[in-house]
Write a protein that holds these residues in place. Structure first.
Motif, PDB file in Angstrom:
ATOM      1  N   THR A  34       0.788  -1.232   0.000  1.00 54.47           N
ATOM      2  CA  THR A  34       0.000   0.000   0.000  1.00 54.47           C
ATOM      3  C   THR A  34       0.819   1.279   0.000  1.00 54.47           C
ATOM      4  N   GLY A  52      -3.731   5.198 -10.135  1.00 57.94           N
ATOM      5  CA  GLY A  52      -4.530   4.878  -8.966  1.00 57.94           C
ATOM      6  C   GLY A  52      -3.862   5.082  -7.629  1.00 57.94           C
ATOM      7  N   VAL A  53      -2.815   5.920  -7.579  1.00 57.40           N
ATOM      8  CA  VAL A  53      -2.143   6.155  -6.299  1.00 57.40           C
ATOM      9  C   VAL A  53      -2.292   7.605  -5.855  1.00 57.40           C
ATOM     10  N   HIS A  54      -2.338   7.792  -4.567  1.00 50.86           N
ATOM     11  CA  HIS A  54      -2.245   9.112  -3.966  1.00 50.86           C
ATOM     12  C   HIS A  54      -0.753   9.430  -3.881  1.00 50.86           C
ATOM     13  N   VAL A  85      -5.340  11.348  -6.728  1.00 46.69           N
ATOM     14  CA  VAL A  85      -5.218  10.171  -7.589  1.00 46.69           C
ATOM     15  C   VAL A  85      -5.358  10.569  -9.052  1.00 46.69           C
ATOM     16  N   TRP A 105       0.814   6.070  -2.201  1.00 47.32           N
ATOM     17  CA  TRP A 105       0.059   5.207  -1.303  1.00 47.32           C
ATOM     18  C   TRP A 105      -1.320   4.917  -1.858  1.00 47.32           C
ATOM     19  N   ARG A 106      -1.796   3.751  -1.492  1.00 49.15           N
ATOM     20  CA  ARG A 106      -3.155   3.322  -1.805  1.00 49.15           C
ATOM     21  C   ARG A 106      -3.817   2.933  -0.487  1.00 49.15           C
ATOM     22  N   SER A 107      -5.091   3.225  -0.393  1.00 52.52           N
ATOM     23  CA  SER A 107      -5.820   2.771   0.781  1.00 52.52           C
ATOM     24  C   SER A 107      -6.041   1.261   0.640  1.00 52.52           C
ATOM     25  N   ASP A 110      -8.598   0.757  -1.943  1.00 49.28           N
ATOM     26  CA  ASP A 110      -8.031   0.892  -3.294  1.00 49.28           C
ATOM     27  C   ASP A 110      -7.329  -0.401  -3.694  1.00 49.28           C
ATOM     28  N   LEU A 111      -6.553  -0.961  -2.783  1.00 53.04           N
ATOM     29  CA  LEU A 111      -5.811  -2.186  -3.059  1.00 53.04           C
ATOM     30  C   LEU A 111      -6.759  -3.355  -3.325  1.00 53.04           C
TER      31      LEU A 111
END
Length: 125
Positions: A34, A52-54, A85, A105-107, A110-111
């Motif tokens: 993540t 798709g990442v912050h 994102v 980071w992904r939540s 999200d993952l």
């Protein structure tokens, strides 16, 4: 675990590869499912950002302009800038010594969604 700024700087630039023919201008400090923390020292343009990442940038040294959409932000040491994102952005006019930590980071949600989508694509193929 401790990974120092100077230790990461010693790994930059990395050697050219097929994917990065101009050399690798970032060094990974840490990565998990993540989260990925890297030190980035751009030399031209931008490296592709994973979809798709912050993103959070933490400027460590040097100066730059960060173009986000039609807005430009002056960046200097100590600045922290979150990027949403899939928001298109680019560093411009950076000093030769510019270095920034970049946190991808992904939540967990999200993952999970990403893995579910991958599994659905495999089932269709």
């Amino acid at each position: 675990m401790r990974i120092g700024f100077d230790d990461l700087m010693d790994r930059i630039p990395g050697p050219p590869t097929k994917k990065w023919p101009d050399g690798v201008w970032f060094a990974r400090a840490f990565a998990s499912d993540t989260l990925s923390v890297q030190l980035y020292t751009p030399k031209s343009g931008m490296y592709p950002v994973p979809p798709g990442v912050h993103i959070i940038y933490i400027v460590m040294r040097g100066r730059s302009h960060l173009k986000v959409g039609n807005n430009k932000h002056d960046m200097q040491p100590g600045d922290v800038v979150p990027i949403g994102v899939d928001v298109v952005h680019e560093f411009e006019n950076f000093t030769r010594d510019f270095a920034t930590y970049v946190i991808f980071w992904r939540s967990l949600e999200d993952l999970r969604n990403m893995k579910l989508k991958e599994q659905q694509q495999r089932n269709v193929a």
